[in-house]
Design a protein around this motif. Structure first.
Motif: not given
Length: 337
Positions: A80-95
């Protein structure tokens, strides 16, 4: 090919993201490891307020750090605060899973997590951990649904790649060696660690050690499954970690991870470890490397600047990237790394 950057977030990271935008980087993401880095949401919220074109993102959210609704709400706020320019990555978790002395999430759970995130961001209810949950923001909050956010999956093997393909998500991964350095088709962010050397600078100069040290530490932390497999330094590091009290070993394994080598790391980082464990070299060498990746089908590079002079690292890498199409690179490389 996009030239992007990712940060181990510090209090100064919003300022560095502002510089990345000025330099022409397409994306600036941050890692999400709350116990060792500056807060993810605060960092990106501050960066969003000071930028207007660069895409922001998290690399990556993991199922075990926060409840599903907490990560969904954070994504909703940042989108919402960065409309049209936000990406969400998801992973299994390493660190992050290791810091909690837990194993990474199963890929089936990661896939279910992404599906549930998308449902919540669409404004719908989902059943999660035997309860019906939803994001409950009213219009007065300033957050409204649906929210469409591009998803990326951090993956380094066929199971993770399969999740990304089934969900139509992009991939964040490491380049591979040999004739096929880009391991997947489609949108793919290739991680890049190391530093650009000044002309005549040794790979183990104090400045290079400072800037490439965090990437070299990552290579050590990956052990026999990483680029240092078989090297005595990797074997020595593994033995040093094994000697630590098992109740605290999971904390010491990644202390300073991707931000600054810890005392154990420093015992084993040398020129050979930097050369093999990172992509470090002169501007010409780096430009050639990036051109080879682009010619092989790479769609994006995700560079992590490190060390005590992040602005210098951002500038030098972008300069090298912009050189990759120069005609002088059509001749064989003459300057060794």
């Amino acid at each position: 090919m996009e030239i992007n950057c990712v940060f181990a977030p510090a209090i100064s990271t919003p300022e560095h993201i502002v510089l990345a935008e000025e330099l022409g980087y397409t994306r600036a993401w941050v890692y999400d490891v709350p116990v060792s880095y500056a807060d993810t949401g605060i960092t990106l919220g501050a960066a969003a307020a000071r930028t207007s074109t660069i895409r922001l993102g998290v690399a990556v959210f993991t199922p075990h750090l926060r409840h599903l609704t907490m990560n969904a709400a954070l994504i909703a706020h940042l989108a919402t605060v960065a409309p049209g320019r936000f990406d969400a990555g998801v992973g299994a978790g390493f660190t992050s899973s290791t810091y909690l002395n837990r194993k990474p999430s199963r890929w089936a759970d990661v896939e279910a997590y992404i599906v549930a995130l998308r449902e919540l961001l669409a404004g719908r209810e989902v059943e999660w951990e035997n309860a019906i949950v939803s994001l409950m923001h009213s219009p007065a909050s300033g957050i409204t649904y649906p929210i469409d956010v591009p998803m990326w999956v951090a993956a380094h093997g066929p199971k993770g790649f399969g999740v990304a393909k089934r969900l139509g998500a992009g991939v964040v991964t490491n380049p591979t060696h040999g004739d096929h350095p880009v391991p997947v088709d489609g949108p793919c962010q290739l991680l890049h660690y190391g530093t650009v050397l000044d002309d005549g600078e040794a790979i183990d100069s104090p400045r290079a050690m400072d800037a490439a040290g965090p990437g070299a530490s990552l290579a050590l932390h990956m052990g026999q499954h990483g680029p240092l497999a078989g090297m005595p330094e990797a074997q020595g590091y593994e033995a040093a970690i094994a000697a630590i009290d098992e109740r605290h070993r999971h904390l010491e394994l990644y202390r300073g991870h991707l931000m600054a080598p810890n005392a154990t790391d420093l015992k084993f980082i040398n020129a050979a470890v930097i050369e093999r464990g990172t992509t470090t070299g002169t501007r010409e060498h780096m430009a050639r490397h990036l051109r080879r990746l682009e010619d092989a089908g790479a769609t994006a590079i995700l560079y992590q600047p490190a060390g005590s002079d992040i602005p210098r690292e951002l500038r030098a890498f972008k300069e090298a990237a912009e050189m990759r199409h120069e005609s002088t690179l059509d001749t064989p490389e003459t300057q060794p790394v």
